[in-house]
Design a protein around this motif. Structure first.
Motif, PDB file in Angstrom:
ATOM      1  N   GLU A   3     -74.015  13.892 -67.481  1.00 54.56           N
ATOM      2  CA  GLU A   3     -73.109  14.754 -66.837  1.00 54.56           C
ATOM      3  C   GLU A   3     -74.406  15.684 -67.219  1.00 54.56           C
ATOM      4  O   GLU A   3     -74.717  15.558 -68.429  1.00 54.56           O
ATOM      5  CB  GLU A   3     -71.842  15.126 -67.699  1.00 54.56           C
ATOM      6  N   TRP A  54     -77.459   7.832 -61.953  1.00 51.72           N
ATOM      7  CA  TRP A  54     -75.924   7.873 -61.362  1.00 51.72           C
ATOM      8  C   TRP A  54     -76.448   6.399 -59.837  1.00 51.72           C
ATOM      9  O   TRP A  54     -75.523   6.240 -59.962  1.00 51.72           O
ATOM     10  CB  TRP A  54     -75.230   9.280 -60.206  1.00 51.72           C
ATOM     11  N   THR A 114     -74.956   6.644 -72.085  1.00 49.52           N
ATOM     12  CA  THR A 114     -74.540   7.608 -71.265  1.00 49.52           C
ATOM     13  C   THR A 114     -75.121   9.454 -71.694  1.00 49.52           C
ATOM     14  O   THR A 114     -75.640   9.487 -72.488  1.00 49.52           O
ATOM     15  CB  THR A 114     -72.755   8.163 -72.412  1.00 49.52           C
ATOM     16  N   GLN A 146     -73.854   5.975 -65.987  1.00 48.39           N
ATOM     17  CA  GLN A 146     -73.333   7.586 -66.495  1.00 48.39           C
ATOM     18  C   GLN A 146     -74.449   8.367 -67.043  1.00 48.39           C
ATOM     19  O   GLN A 146     -74.276   8.482 -68.173  1.00 48.39           O
ATOM     20  CB  GLN A 146     -72.266   7.387 -67.471  1.00 48.39           C
ATOM     21  N   ALA A 170     -81.009  13.031 -63.481  1.00 48.40           N
ATOM     22  CA  ALA A 170     -78.970  12.724 -63.319  1.00 48.40           C
ATOM     23  C   ALA A 170     -78.785  12.027 -62.068  1.00 48.40           C
ATOM     24  O   ALA A 170     -78.197  10.728 -61.626  1.00 48.40           O
ATOM     25  CB  ALA A 170     -79.099  14.101 -63.378  1.00 48.40           C
ATOM     26  N   THR A 171     -79.308  12.187 -61.063  1.00 49.42           N
ATOM     27  CA  THR A 171     -78.979  11.617 -59.622  1.00 49.42           C
ATOM     28  C   THR A 171     -79.907  10.390 -59.682  1.00 49.42           C
ATOM     29  O   THR A 171     -78.786   9.423 -58.848  1.00 49.42           O
ATOM     30  CB  THR A 171     -79.588  12.192 -58.065  1.00 49.42           C
TER      31      THR A 171
END
Length: 333
Positions: free
Chosen positions: A291, A284, A261, A289, A280-281
């Motif tokens: 944030e 995902w 994560t 995971q 980050a994209t």
């Protein structure tokens, strides 16, 4: 001159791209900073002494035990590590810290106030690694050092009072990029298992050609596209194209599945904004995971340079809250 240079407005006939404005308080603080000279080998030698840090002022009023180690590398040289811990830790969470400095400066105590907050808040043991710097060290030497230190931490978890199931890798700027590389190496090379990775304004992509990179060509800001180019060319050491591994430039990694994560943050007014969003994209998209926080008006390293500014305090508080949820999930029950 390349098309990228023309887009960046680095020739006299091109117009510079519009840039998101700095948050007013941070913009005022940045305006008071001395101007940064162009970064090259000569100026690097002058800047490096000022990029080194002393932990003593930060440790003076804290209940922290410090132990320094030197771990053997395979070539016979020694890798310095510092362990900062609360008194008598017992199966405590561990933060393995990689400092910033564009791959070319800084030391294991640079930005150490960030993980020291986690020591105080969560009783975490902080281990910081003094990886080799470019241009003296090139290629994967830097990320190899960081991974070697992580293996040592996992092997000595019991002696350090560390819970091996709660090891977090974290870093800022160049250290954020190295953190991403270390997490990829841990996945690809069989461990150790990681509870999380924290990537603070991370240096992830040697190509240096995103919109945000082009926006911050020629400044203003703490870290410009030209400085970024110098940092990457220093560490690449002549590597090019397919010879550059994803462990070194994590944006090149084909697969971002199976990562721990992840927390990623950056400012809207900095070179690394778009590569942070892209990373980050892709996590995902791979079913992982992550944030992501992009702080409006933040320049590169704003919360490390000015931790008391309002936006900095908010960024740190949000990051700390996320890490608390990861390290102490029972508190949320």
């Amino acid at each position: 001159m390349t098309d990228v240079d023309r887009q960046a407005g680095t020739d006299s006939g091109a117009m510079a791209l519009a840039r998101p404005p700095f948050e007013p308080e941070l913009g005022g603080l940045l305006a008071e900073m001395p101007s940064t000279p162009a970064l090259d080998r000569e100026t690097l030698a002058l800047i490096r002494p000022f990029a080194a840090s002393s932990p003593e002022p930060l440790l003076a009023d804290r209940a922290v035990d410090r132990h320094d180690f030197a771990v053997d590398r395979s070539d016979g040289t020694r890798l310095p590590l510092s362990v900062l811990s609360p008194p008598s830790p017992d199966r405590a969470p561990c933060v393995y810290w990689m400092h910033g400095g564009g791959m070319v400066m800084g030391d294991r105590f640079s930005q150490i106030d960030i993980p020291l907050d986690w020591l105080e808040a969560f009783g975490a043991v902080v281990v910081s690694v003094d990886y080799r710097l470019a241009p003296e060290a090139t290629g994967t030497s830097l990320v190899d050092d960081c991974y070697h230190g992580l293996l040592w931490v996992a092997e000595h978890a019991g002696e350090l009072g560390v819970d091996p199931d709660r090891i977090v890798v974290a870093g800022t700027s160049a250290g954020g990029g190295l953190t991403a590389g270390v997490a990829l190496m841990a996945r690809d090379l069989g461990g150790p298992p990681l509870a999380a990775q924290v990537l603070i304004c991370p240096m992830l992509d040697h190509r240096n050609d995103t919109t945000s990179s082009l926006q911050y060509a020629g400044g203003p800001g703490v870290w410009t596209r030209e400085m970024n180019e110098f940092g990457w060319q220093s560490v690449l050491g002549g590597l090019d194209g397919d010879a550059i591994p994803g462990h070194l430039s994590p944006a090149l990694a084909d697969d971002l599945s199976g990562l721990p994560t992840t927390y990623i943050d950056a400012g809207s007014a900095e070179v690394f904004r778009d590569e942070a969003v892209a990373y980050a994209t892709r996590i995902w998209a791979a079913g992982g995971q992550a944030e992501l926080h992009i702080w409006a008006g933040g320049f590169h390293g704003f919360d490390a340079l000015y931790p008391d500014a309002r936006l900095s305090a908010q960024a740190r508080r949000t990051r700390n809250d996320w890490l608390e949820r990861v390290l102490t999930p029972e508190r949320g029950r």
